[in-house]
Design an enzyme around this catalytic site. Structure first.
Site, PDB file in Angstrom:
ATOM      1  N   THR A 191       0.843  -1.193   0.000  1.00  0.00           N
ATOM      2  CA  THR A 191       0.000   0.000   0.000  1.00  0.00           C
ATOM      3  C   THR A 191       0.879   1.244   0.000  1.00  0.00           C
ATOM      4  O   THR A 191       1.782   1.357   0.828  1.00  0.00           O
ATOM      5  CB  THR A 191      -0.936  -0.036   1.223  1.00  0.00           C
ATOM      6  OG1 THR A 191      -1.888  -1.068   1.010  1.00  0.00           O
ATOM      7  CG2 THR A 191      -1.661   1.290   1.427  1.00  0.00           C
ATOM      8  N   GLN A 224      -4.358  -7.234  -6.436  1.00  0.00           N
ATOM      9  CA  GLN A 224      -4.816  -7.751  -5.144  1.00  0.00           C
ATOM     10  C   GLN A 224      -6.195  -7.194  -4.804  1.00  0.00           C
ATOM     11  O   GLN A 224      -6.381  -5.979  -4.697  1.00  0.00           O
ATOM     12  CB  GLN A 224      -3.827  -7.415  -4.018  1.00  0.00           C
ATOM     13  CG  GLN A 224      -4.085  -8.293  -2.795  1.00  0.00           C
ATOM     14  CD  GLN A 224      -3.255  -7.929  -1.593  1.00  0.00           C
ATOM     15  OE1 GLN A 224      -3.240  -6.769  -1.174  1.00  0.00           O
ATOM     16  NE2 GLN A 224      -2.568  -8.889  -1.013  1.00  0.00           N
ATOM     17  N   HIS A 255      -7.122 -10.920  -1.211  1.00  0.00           N
ATOM     18  CA  HIS A 255      -6.467 -10.569   0.055  1.00  0.00           C
ATOM     19  C   HIS A 255      -7.311 -11.098   1.214  1.00  0.00           C
ATOM     20  O   HIS A 255      -8.356 -10.529   1.532  1.00  0.00           O
ATOM     21  CB  HIS A 255      -6.322  -9.049   0.148  1.00  0.00           C
ATOM     22  CG  HIS A 255      -5.414  -8.574   1.248  1.00  0.00           C
ATOM     23  ND1 HIS A 255      -4.898  -9.414   2.208  1.00  0.00           N
ATOM     24  CD2 HIS A 255      -4.923  -7.338   1.534  1.00  0.00           C
ATOM     25  CE1 HIS A 255      -4.133  -8.707   3.038  1.00  0.00           C
ATOM     26  NE2 HIS A 255      -4.132  -7.444   2.648  1.00  0.00           N
ATOM     27  N   ASN A 305      -4.037 -10.172   7.011  1.00  0.00           N
ATOM     28  CA  ASN A 305      -3.725  -8.882   7.631  1.00  0.00           C
ATOM     29  C   ASN A 305      -4.891  -8.185   8.324  1.00  0.00           C
ATOM     30  O   ASN A 305      -4.904  -6.963   8.471  1.00  0.00           O
ATOM     31  CB  ASN A 305      -3.090  -7.935   6.600  1.00  0.00           C
ATOM     32  CG  ASN A 305      -1.771  -8.494   6.083  1.00  0.00           C
ATOM     33  OD1 ASN A 305      -1.388  -9.608   6.429  1.00  0.00           O
ATOM     34  ND2 ASN A 305      -1.069  -7.729   5.267  1.00  0.00           N
ATOM     35  N   TYR A 322      -8.105  -7.851   7.497  1.00  0.00           N
ATOM     36  CA  TYR A 322      -9.180  -7.203   6.738  1.00  0.00           C
ATOM     37  C   TYR A 322     -10.405  -8.136   6.657  1.00  0.00           C
ATOM     38  O   TYR A 322     -10.457  -9.154   7.351  1.00  0.00           O
ATOM     39  CB  TYR A 322      -8.642  -6.749   5.378  1.00  0.00           C
ATOM     40  CG  TYR A 322      -7.542  -5.725   5.571  1.00  0.00           C
ATOM     41  CD1 TYR A 322      -7.837  -4.467   6.114  1.00  0.00           C
ATOM     42  CD2 TYR A 322      -6.199  -6.022   5.320  1.00  0.00           C
ATOM     43  CE1 TYR A 322      -6.834  -3.530   6.348  1.00  0.00           C
ATOM     44  CE2 TYR A 322      -5.196  -5.093   5.557  1.00  0.00           C
ATOM     45  CZ  TYR A 322      -5.518  -3.848   6.067  1.00  0.00           C
ATOM     46  OH  TYR A 322      -4.530  -2.936   6.313  1.00  0.00           O
ATOM     47  N   ARG A 344      -3.987 -14.630  -0.578  1.00  0.00           N
ATOM     48  CA  ARG A 344      -3.050 -14.240   0.467  1.00  0.00           C
ATOM     49  C   ARG A 344      -3.616 -14.583   1.838  1.00  0.00           C
ATOM     50  O   ARG A 344      -4.732 -14.202   2.159  1.00  0.00           O
ATOM     51  CB  ARG A 344      -2.820 -12.719   0.382  1.00  0.00           C
ATOM     52  CG  ARG A 344      -2.129 -12.112   1.601  1.00  0.00           C
ATOM     53  CD  ARG A 344      -0.747 -12.712   1.777  1.00  0.00           C
ATOM     54  NE  ARG A 344      -0.110 -12.170   2.960  1.00  0.00           N
ATOM     55  CZ  ARG A 344       0.643 -11.065   2.955  1.00  0.00           C
ATOM     56  NH1 ARG A 344       0.809 -10.373   1.858  1.00  0.00           N
ATOM     57  NH2 ARG A 344       1.203 -10.655   4.058  1.00  0.00           N
ATOM     58  N   ASN A 369      -3.866  -5.172  12.652  1.00  0.00           N
ATOM     59  CA  ASN A 369      -5.259  -4.743  12.810  1.00  0.00           C
ATOM     60  C   ASN A 369      -6.000  -5.504  13.905  1.00  0.00           C
ATOM     61  O   ASN A 369      -7.204  -5.743  13.803  1.00  0.00           O
ATOM     62  CB  ASN A 369      -5.982  -4.829  11.462  1.00  0.00           C
ATOM     63  CG  ASN A 369      -5.360  -3.884  10.441  1.00  0.00           C
ATOM     64  OD1 ASN A 369      -5.188  -2.700  10.731  1.00  0.00           O
ATOM     65  ND2 ASN A 369      -4.984  -4.388   9.288  1.00  0.00           N
ATOM     66  N   GLY A 407       9.040  -7.064  -0.114  1.00  0.00           N
ATOM     67  CA  GLY A 407       8.319  -5.801  -0.055  1.00  0.00           C
ATOM     68  C   GLY A 407       9.267  -4.634   0.017  1.00  0.00           C
ATOM     69  O   GLY A 407       9.562  -3.970  -0.980  1.00  0.00           O
ATOM     70  N   ARG A 408       9.778  -4.401   1.214  1.00  0.00           N
ATOM     71  CA  ARG A 408      10.617  -3.219   1.417  1.00  0.00           C
ATOM     72  C   ARG A 408      11.835  -3.190   0.502  1.00  0.00           C
ATOM     73  O   ARG A 408      12.222  -2.128   0.022  1.00  0.00           O
ATOM     74  CB  ARG A 408      11.050  -3.131   2.889  1.00  0.00           C
ATOM     75  CG  ARG A 408       9.917  -2.647   3.793  1.00  0.00           C
ATOM     76  CD  ARG A 408      10.159  -2.960   5.246  1.00  0.00           C
ATOM     77  NE  ARG A 408       9.872  -4.373   5.515  1.00  0.00           N
ATOM     78  CZ  ARG A 408       9.929  -4.933   6.713  1.00  0.00           C
ATOM     79  NH1 ARG A 408      10.284  -4.210   7.762  1.00  0.00           N
ATOM     80  NH2 ARG A 408       9.646  -6.206   6.885  1.00  0.00           N
TER      81      ARG A 408
HETATM   82  C1  8OZ Z   1      -0.008  -0.974   5.338  1.00  0.00           C
HETATM   83  C2  8OZ Z   1      -0.767   0.178   5.325  1.00  0.00           C
HETATM   84  C3  8OZ Z   1      -2.042   0.125   4.814  1.00  0.00           C
HETATM   85  C4  8OZ Z   1      -2.551  -1.059   4.331  1.00  0.00           C
HETATM   86  C5  8OZ Z   1      -2.001  -4.763   4.439  1.00  0.00           C
HETATM   87  C6  8OZ Z   1      -3.118  -3.486   2.749  1.00  0.00           C
HETATM   88  O1  8OZ Z   1      -1.444  -4.825   5.524  1.00  0.00           O
HETATM   89  C7  8OZ Z   1      -2.329  -3.474   3.815  1.00  0.00           C
HETATM   90  C8  8OZ Z   1      -1.783  -2.211   4.349  1.00  0.00           C
HETATM   91  C9  8OZ Z   1      -0.503  -2.146   4.858  1.00  0.00           C
HETATM   92  O2  8OZ Z   1      -2.343  -5.793   3.856  1.00  0.00           O
END
Ligand code: 8OZ
Length: 359
Positions: free
Chosen positions: A25, A98, A174, A177, A179, A226, A234, A316-317
């Site tokens: 993101t 995604q 997705h 994480n 969501y 994923r 979260n 990623g990074r």
């Molecule tokens: C970091 C900031 C905002 C969203 C994720 C889509 O963790 C994200 C996300 C990561 O999967």
């Protein structure tokens, strides 16, 4: 011996190497959450990887929870993404979109009509959300009615078709994480009493219906998923992640997906901080291509592939900061350092201005 530079076939995708770009993101979409020319340049720069996983892209207006995240639910967004996929293909790359719905990780200020975010149950997540103007506490979401769930599944299928119309090579659902789909999976956020709550099978039902619908929409050889078994992102937790994810992975097998993408560890944390989880059990159970993700360096990634722990490694990074990471790995060249200050802001700065190796 398989290593990062060995080609692979994932469903319909031919990967020239096993270096995958993680979904990241970056919060740089334009008005209407439409992909911009700057995003086109950013993805084009990184087209040398085996597969790009796009930043998470909401499947519908209610799926948004952060400012400036590019959607895949309006004609303008589809048109914007077409420029991204054309640039990546022009540079010889492949890119999967995604598919994202944040569920309760949102705020009325980010929702259509100022509505409450939706979730499996009316349980407020801990923490705060950036609304685009200030930080607010999360609110107690509205629990989805059972008869709303078919519409949600249809939104995923429609978004997958939109992704194909936009020229993507594949989609990744997705389900990690913290969501929406992860909120359904977990005992901590799902306290439903219908067929979508309670047992592990019930909590996995929505994800499996979404996977089925997305596979029917675009073909399973172009679909991945994923999962993040032990993430603390979260505010999620579960009473038995090992059993839950062994069930999910076993149920995914008959779909014949292009790939499964697993966050190994808690995310963002060094590998030493990983909480106990038997990833080898998932590897053994899953009959398909596995991408592992989280804080890998070159040596760690090579070792994981050579030990047969995965079929590809997502970065990623390192890819954020090194558009030519494949070339740098190949040559053993030094790496640019990621600038955390510009991860989610800064337009071109910290986005398209990381230098490639001098020719
Ligand atoms: C970091 C900031 C905002 C969203 C994720 C889509 O963790 C994200 C996300 C990561 O999967």
């Amino acid at each position: 011996m398989t290593d990062l530079f060995t080609p692979a076939r994932f469903g319909d995708l031919e990967l020239p190497n096993r270096i995958v770009m993680s979904s990241l993101t970056r919060c740089r979409a334009g008005a209407g959450n439409v992909p911009t020319p700057l995003m086109v340049e950013y993805y084009r720069q990184r087209a040398g990887v085996g597969l790009i996983l796009s930043e998470a892209s909401p499947i519908c207006a209610a799926g948004h929870g952060y400012p400036r995240t590019p959607g895949i639910h309006t004609p303008e967004q589809i048109a914007g993404w077409k420029h991204v996929t054309a640039a990546v293909h022009g540079a010889g790359g492949r890119i999967a979109l995604q598919l994202w719905h944040v569920g309760r990780i949102s705020h009325p200020a980010l929702q259509p009509g100022g509505a409450l975010p939706v979730a499996p149950s009316a349980i407020r997540p801990a923490g705060r959300v950036f609304t685009g103007s200030d930080m607010q506490d999360y609110v107690t979401p509205r629990a989805l009615d059972t008869d709303e769930l078919p519409g949600l599944v249809a939104n995923y299928a429609e978004a997958a078709r939109n992704a194909m119309a936009a020229g993507f090579d594949a989609v990744e659902v997705h389900a990690g994480n913290g969501y929406l789909l992860d909120q359904f999976l977990r005992s901590s956020s799902n306290q439903r009493t219908d067929a979508y709550g309670g047992s592990q099978a019930n909590r996995a039902r929505l994800l499996l219906e979404v996977m089925q619908a997305v596979c029917e929409a675009v073909g399973s050889a172009r679909v991945g998923v994923r999962l993040s078994p032990v993430t603390r992102a979260n505010g999620l937790s579960d009473d038995d992640p090992q059993g839950l994810f062994e069930y999910v992975v076993a149920q995914l097998n008959p779909l014949g997906l292009a790939f499964l993408d697993i966050l190994r560890g808690t995310g963002g944390a060094p590998q030493e901080a990983w909480v106990p989880f038997d990833y080898a059990r998932l590897r053994a159970l899953y009959r398909g291509n596995l991408i592992l993700n989280n804080a890998f360096d070159f040596a760690g990634a090579q070792a994981a592939l050579q030990a047969g722990e995965a079929d590809a490694i997502a970065f990623g990074r390192l890819l954020l900061a090194n558009p030519d990471l494949v070339e740098r790995f190949h040559r053993g060249a030094p790496l640019n350092t990621p600038d955390y200050e510009t991860f989610y802001t800064g337009e071109a700065k910290g986005y398209t201005d990381y230098p490639a190796l001098a020719d």
